[in-house]
Design an enzyme around this catalytic site. Structure first.
Site, PDB file in Angstrom:
ATOM      1  N   PRO A 154      64.720 -36.932   4.913  1.00 53.24           N
ATOM      2  CA  PRO A 154      64.793 -36.324   3.580  1.00 53.24           C
ATOM      3  C   PRO A 154      64.632 -37.400   2.502  1.00 53.24           C
ATOM      4  CG  PRO A 154      66.990 -36.794   4.341  1.00 53.24           C
ATOM      5  CD  PRO A 154      66.051 -37.351   5.391  1.00 53.24           C
ATOM      6  N   ALA A 181      60.138 -38.465   3.795  1.00 52.14           N
ATOM      7  CA  ALA A 181      59.892 -37.370   2.837  1.00 52.14           C
ATOM      8  C   ALA A 181      58.764 -37.775   1.889  1.00 52.14           C
ATOM      9  CB  ALA A 181      61.156 -37.074   2.043  1.00 52.14           C
ATOM     10  N   GLU A 255      70.301 -31.805  10.894  1.00 52.71           N
ATOM     11  CA  GLU A 255      71.389 -32.037   9.933  1.00 52.71           C
ATOM     12  C   GLU A 255      70.932 -31.385   8.644  1.00 52.71           C
ATOM     13  OE1 GLU A 255      73.355 -32.858   7.173  1.00 52.71           O
ATOM     14  OE2 GLU A 255      72.714 -34.952   7.211  1.00 52.71           O
ATOM     15  N   CYS A 289      74.165 -33.559   0.981  1.00 52.85           N
ATOM     16  CA  CYS A 289      74.404 -32.302   1.700  1.00 52.85           C
ATOM     17  C   CYS A 289      75.890 -31.998   1.836  1.00 52.85           C
ATOM     18  CB  CYS A 289      73.748 -32.379   3.077  1.00 52.85           C
ATOM     19  SG  CYS A 289      74.168 -33.889   3.937  1.00 52.85           S
TER      20      CYS A 289
HETATM   21  P1  ADP Z   1      64.137 -30.598   0.609  1.00 52.36           P
HETATM   22  O1  ADP Z   1      64.219 -29.121   0.425  1.00 52.36           O
HETATM   23  O2  ADP Z   1      65.425 -31.291   0.437  1.00 52.36           O
HETATM   24  O3  ADP Z   1      62.977 -31.263  -0.095  1.00 52.36           O
HETATM   25  P2  ADP Z   1      62.850 -30.234   3.124  1.00 52.36           P
HETATM   26  O4  ADP Z   1      63.646 -29.613   4.194  1.00 52.36           O
HETATM   27  O5  ADP Z   1      61.811 -29.400   2.448  1.00 52.36           O
HETATM   28  O6  ADP Z   1      63.885 -30.835   2.118  1.00 52.36           O
HETATM   29  O7  ADP Z   1      62.133 -31.552   3.639  1.00 52.36           O
HETATM   30  C1  ADP Z   1      62.760 -32.538   4.399  1.00 52.36           C
HETATM   31  C2  ADP Z   1      61.707 -33.213   5.254  1.00 52.36           C
HETATM   32  O8  ADP Z   1      61.069 -32.239   6.083  1.00 52.36           O
HETATM   33  C3  ADP Z   1      60.578 -33.879   4.491  1.00 52.36           C
HETATM   34  O9  ADP Z   1      60.216 -35.067   5.185  1.00 52.36           O
HETATM   35  C4  ADP Z   1      59.467 -32.855   4.551  1.00 52.36           C
HETATM   36  O10 ADP Z   1      58.169 -33.397   4.423  1.00 52.36           O
HETATM   37  C5  ADP Z   1      59.659 -32.309   5.949  1.00 52.36           C
HETATM   38  N1  ADP Z   1      59.122 -30.981   6.169  1.00 52.36           N
HETATM   39  C6  ADP Z   1      58.970 -29.975   5.268  1.00 52.36           C
HETATM   40  N2  ADP Z   1      58.440 -28.886   5.862  1.00 52.36           N
HETATM   41  C7  ADP Z   1      58.233 -29.197   7.162  1.00 52.36           C
HETATM   42  C8  ADP Z   1      57.719 -28.487   8.297  1.00 52.36           C
HETATM   43  N3  ADP Z   1      57.309 -27.230   8.212  1.00 52.36           N
HETATM   44  N4  ADP Z   1      57.685 -29.137   9.475  1.00 52.36           N
HETATM   45  C9  ADP Z   1      58.124 -30.396   9.601  1.00 52.36           C
HETATM   46  N5  ADP Z   1      58.609 -31.115   8.573  1.00 52.36           N
HETATM   47  C10 ADP Z   1      58.666 -30.529   7.367  1.00 52.36           C
END
Ligand code: ADP
Length: 486
Positions: A154, A181, A255, A289
């Site tokens: 994240p 992220a 997590e 979180c």
């Molecule tokens: P936030 O809502 O806090 O931005 P996310 O859950 O959207 O957190 O993202 C956390 C991580 O998961 C980031 O590295 C993001 O690129 C990745 N991510 C988002 N969507 C997907 C997906 N469908 N599959 C795998 N990883 C993802």
């Protein structure tokens, strides 16, 4: 002065490479929204290369697999020393890319060095058992690394999450592909360079920046990946669990979010409870979180507590994260800032009493005033959904039984806390509250040895401590025929 950007490419097989597509994406400074750098944007083709490198590095004859466990520990220890050496730079880069205030960024880096050292010392203490097996056999168990792990990070604590997940995987003997992220791609690349300097053989750690739907999904669907460790939203956590079962059956550690209850009893020491409750929700602009985002205050001290809480919130200095006197910096980006301001509007509309804050600060950067709502009720959106911003929601309660049931009336179950001077109250609450972590007369207290993770939709599995290592290991039973009589 802005920290130097040393790395912007992908890190695959211990080399810096462009994305196969040649694409890049911009990354920003949340203090003013300016573009910091253009970073290589990895996609499926790059994930395929990184996973192939990690698979080669996991082959039984590879340099990595031939190391003694203690040698793996030595590499992690060296990595921790290098992070300590470059700690100031890493903290500055973290602050520059995600708005963590400098004091906290330095503290984070210091505490994660400790975590890395703890995990280094675990590497040669992962062993199975000899079994008191029935019959004419000799049986023992081995604990062996699961294989190639996909680590999805994240944006709220990029350095900490990288170190925690990578060092745990390495201590267990796994190889990894890290997907940081998209908001915070920079510090992971610096840490990858330090791993190379520490002597991690090629292919053991790979970093592919990119977006969730591109690099993220490619990693979670890859059939050569044995495990995914993910920290992020519940929504994406659910997608990851589905993906993990799609092509092969990946192990998952998730997590996810929280809506953590912090309970202040009438007998609490308010000199402690007020600042801990504030720190519990305002720390890192509320972007944690485990934020104490449902603050339950017992009726006997409610008015006094609310008054002190407002005073505390108003005293928080919000500003440029590089200023050493700043306590709260900006939200990570415009999307998050808008989302938090939307929750504040909902709080007002649904009848919560706004006592301070509630607005954006200025027009550049993504700053929000520390905000306190009182008279919040369980059915309000701000009491139910994760806000991930500097918003303290205060709810009133009368009895311990009542507050335990109300604390548990959520799909989340990450953290909980209680302030009381009555030991029975503390132990009864700790026993019945549905949360993976419970703090008594403290909050946000972490040590590398203590497992961390959630009940219910806050996640699956645990990070930190020996519990985290188990999640990167398979247990193998070996049974050898052995007659009883000689
Ligand atoms: P936030 O809502 O806090 O931005 P996310 O859950 O959207 O957190 O993202 C956390 C991580 O998961 C980031 O590295 C993001 O690129 C990745 N991510 C988002 N969507 C997907 C997906 N469908 N599959 C795998 N990883 C993802």
């Amino acid at each position: 002065m802005a920290p130097q950007i040393k790395y912007t490419k992908l890190f695959i097989d211990n080399e810096w490479v462009d994305a196969k597509s040649g694409k890049t994406f911009e990354t920003y400074n949340p203090h003013d929204g300016s573009v910091i750098a253009k970073v290589a944007e990895g996609d499926k083709a790059d994930i395929d290369l990184a996973v192939a490198a990690a698979k080669r590095a996991f082959h039984r004859n590879s340099e990595w697999r031939q190391l003694d466990a203690s040698q793996r520990g030595e590499i992690i220890r060296k990595f921790a020393d290098l992070i300590e050496r470059d700690g100031q730079y890493i903290a500055e880069l973290e602050s520059y890319n995600n708005g963590t205030v400098m004091n906290f960024a330095s503290m984070f880096v210091g505490s994660f060095v400790k975590t890395a050292r703890y995990l280094a010392s675990c590497a040669d203490k992962l062993h199975g058992d000899t079994l008191a097996a029935d019959g004419e056999v000799f049986s023992y168990t081995l604990k062996q690394p699961v294989g190639v792990c996909g680590l999805i990070l994240p944006w709220n604590a990029p350095v900490g999450m990288f170190l925690n997940k990578v060092c745990t995987a390495l201590a267990a003997g796994c190889t990894v592909v890290v997907k940081p992220a998209e908001q915070t791609p920079l510090t992971a690349l610096v840490l990858a360079s330090l791993l190379k300097e520490a002597g991690v053989p090629k292919g053991v750690v790979n970093v592919v920046n990119g977006f969730g739907p591109g690099a993220g999904t490619a990693l979670t669907h890859h059939s050569d990946v044995a495990k995914i460790s993910f920290t992020g939203s519940v929504e994406v956590g659910k997608l990851i669990q589905q993906a993990a079962g799609a092509n092969n059956l990946k192990r998952v550690t998730l997590e996810l979010g929280g809506k953590s209850p912090l309970v202040i009893m009438n007998d609490a020491d308010l000199n402690l409870a007020v600042p801990y409750a504030a720190n519990g929700v305002f720390f890192h602009q509320g972007q944690i979180c485990i934020a104490a985002s449902r603050l339950f205050v017992q009726s006997g001290i409610y008015d006094k507590f609310v008054e002190a809480a407002v005073k505390h919130a108003q005293s928080i200095k919000v500003g440029n994260p590089t200023d050493p006197t700043t306590q709260n910096g900006p939200q990570v980006d415009e999307t998050m800032m808008t989302k938090v301001l939307g929750y504040i509007e909902k709080g007002k509309k649904e009848g919560a009493k706004l006592l301070c804050g509630g607005n954006r600060i200025g027009t550049t950067g993504y700053y929000i005033q520390p905000t306190v709502f009182a008279d919040v009720t369980d059915d309000m959106t701000i009491a139910k959904e994760e806000i991930f911003g500097p918003v303290q929601s205060i709810l009133k309660f009368d009895t311990l039984e009542e507050v335990i049931d109300r604390a548990n009336n959520t799909n989340y179950g990450l953290a909980a806390g209680i302030f009381t001077t009555n030991v029975n109250t503390a132990l009864q609450f700790s026993k019945y509250v549905e949360a993976g972590v419970v703090w008594v007369n403290t909050y946000l207290s972490f040590t590398p040895q203590a497992p961390f993770g959630g009940f219910k939709e806050s996640g699956i599995g645990r990070e930190n401590g020996m519990a985290a290592l188990d999640a990167y290991l398979e247990v193998k039973t070996v049974t050898v025929s052995l007659p009883k009589k000689v």
